[in-house]
Design an enzyme around this catalytic site. Structure first.
Site, short mmCIF file in Angstrom:
data_model
loop_
_atom_site.label_atom_id
_atom_site.label_comp_id
_atom_site.label_asym_id
_atom_site.label_seq_id
_atom_site.Cartn_x
_atom_site.Cartn_y
_atom_site.Cartn_z
N GLU A 173 0.82 -1.22 0.00
CA GLU A 173 0.00 0.00 0.00
C GLU A 173 0.86 1.27 0.00
OE1 GLU A 173 -2.71 -0.60 3.24
OE2 GLU A 173 -3.61 -2.35 2.30
N ASN A 214 2.33 -5.01 -3.28
CA ASN A 214 0.93 -5.38 -3.04
C ASN A 214 0.12 -4.12 -2.74
OD1 ASN A 214 -0.99 -7.62 -2.42
ND2 ASN A 214 -0.93 -6.84 -0.33
N HIS A 250 -10.28 -6.46 -2.54
CA HIS A 250 -11.37 -6.32 -1.56
C HIS A 250 -12.54 -5.65 -2.28
CE1 HIS A 250 -8.83 -7.58 1.74
NE2 HIS A 250 -7.94 -6.64 1.46
N GLU A 278 -5.76 -10.91 -1.58
CA GLU A 278 -6.58 -10.70 -0.37
C GLU A 278 -8.07 -10.70 -0.70
OE1 GLU A 278 -5.30 -7.35 2.01
OE2 GLU A 278 -3.19 -7.64 1.47
N ASP A 280 -11.86 -10.82 -1.03
CA ASP A 280 -13.16 -11.02 -0.38
C ASP A 280 -14.15 -10.10 -1.08
OD1 ASP A 280 -12.57 -8.49 0.83
OD2 ASP A 280 -11.89 -9.45 2.66
#
Length: 361
Positions: A173, A214, A250, A278, A280
């Site tokens: 990030e 990432n 996400h 990651e 979801d």
């Protein structure tokens, strides 16, 4: 894991593509040989079975508490996933709570569990703005000393798990939504050069590990992904050991970016691995049957967006079941984000993800 993603700002023009001659050179130097994965005895119709058959990773972020106390959790984890990511156990505040004093207990437990169940381990994360111990955040170190601290931490952690961690989310990030560099301890004191240094140090500590940048909200072609693309080009031209880009993914149900596959492909075309790291897909609560059906479609699409691109190394979910998901505590009014519900019953999303992994579906 990210904080709540922000809103995309106005898109800017994409950077110029790499000249063909240079692109060829980059592919030659950074091309990926995916590791051979030994299939478990579990049924081929599990997520793990499909992923093993394709030579890719299907992973889950793992918390230490459920790993050590919830038999239903570990049963699903070991049956369905051939890769694990340390949800928190390998972050700075967990590993080095005071300077030079390391606590490896939770990280070692995860690595030992993965080893005994023939699962790969993805390390997460070594240079992030968040979850830093107070001694580091508030130390007011000079640039020279901070540089030494970062190198020492990377040398120690990557060195400890040399040969046991197949990939690291090295840089996490680092960008704002408009493509500028995010303010952080590392960026503000060391400048953007810390990224190349961190990658080089990690490569020296474990030349076999795949090293990733990432981030979230980079799945679409937008200002943030353009900036990351430009940085990746620059690092490769400089010979920096960058091996992959992690797309956190996400998502909110029904809102997968339409440019996702094409965007992943342009990074793959640089010779880089691409991984969903990651995944979801959150739903406004209570989730309706229509929303659960749409979530299933979204899981299938997200997995196909990656697996349909050369050098897709795999897909990791941010959790095993809704029981321990970070989503309700971060996105008010949302939840039900994973393919297993709180009682470990498979939701329609499980079928969607299975169909995305199954080349014959």
């Amino acid at each position: 894991m990210s904080h709540a993603p922000g809103t995309h700002r106005r898109r800017r023009r994409a950077p110029r593509p790499v000249p063909l001659a240079l692109a060829g050179a980059l592919v030659a130097t950074a091309a990926v040989a995916l590791p051979h994965l030994t299939p478990e005895a579990s049924a081929a119709t599990t997520l793990r079975g499909y992923a093993d058959g394709r030579g890719v990773r299907i992973g889950a972020a793992v918390g230490d508490t459920p790993l050590t106390s919830d038999a239903s959790y570990t049963a699903v984890l070991d049956r369905e996933f051939n890769s694990v990511t340390a949800e928190n156990a390998m972050k700075w505040d967990a590993v080095e709570p005071s300077r030079g004093s390391f606590n490896w207990a939770a990280a070692d437990r995860l690595v030992a569990h993965a080893t005994s169940h023939n699962q790969g381990v993805r390390g997460h994360t070594l240079a992030w703005y968040a979850q830093l111990p107070s001694w580091l955040k508030n130390g007011n170190f000079s640039a020279t000393e901070l540089n030494t601290i970062l190198k020492s931490h990377i040398d120690t952690e990557v060195g400890r798990y040399k040969g046991k961690v197949y990939a690291w989310d090295m840089i996490n990030e680092a960008f704002n939504e408009d493509g500028s560099m995010r303010s952080s301890l590392w960026q503000d004191k060391l400048g953007t050069g810390y990224i190349a240094n961190a990658l080089r140090w990690a490569y020296t500590a474990d030349p076999a590990a795949r090293l990733y940048i990432n981030d979230y909200n980079i799945e679409a072609d937008n200002a943030k992904s353009d900036a990351l693309y430009a940085l990746a080009q620059q690092l490769l031209v400089q010979g920096v050991p960058l091996h992959g880009i992690g797309f956190q993914s996400h998502f909110e149900v029904g809102k997968l970016p339409t440019s996702m596959k094409a965007n992943l492909k342009r990074f793959s075309d640089l010779g880089l691995e691409v991984s969903i790291t990651e995944l979801d897909i959150r739903i406004p609560l209570p989730a309706s049957s229509a929303e659960l059906t749409q979530q299933s479609t979204d899981y299938k699409s997200a997995s196909e967006n990656c697996l349909g691109v050369p050098r897709c190394a795999g897909i990791t979910l941010w959790g095993v079941s809704d029981k321990y998901s970070w989503v309700p505590g971060t996105f008010n009014g949302y939840g039900a984000a994973l393919p297993y519900n709180e009682s470990y019953a498979a939701k329609p999303a499980y079928t969607g993800l299975s169909n995305g992994l199954d080349p014959n579906a």
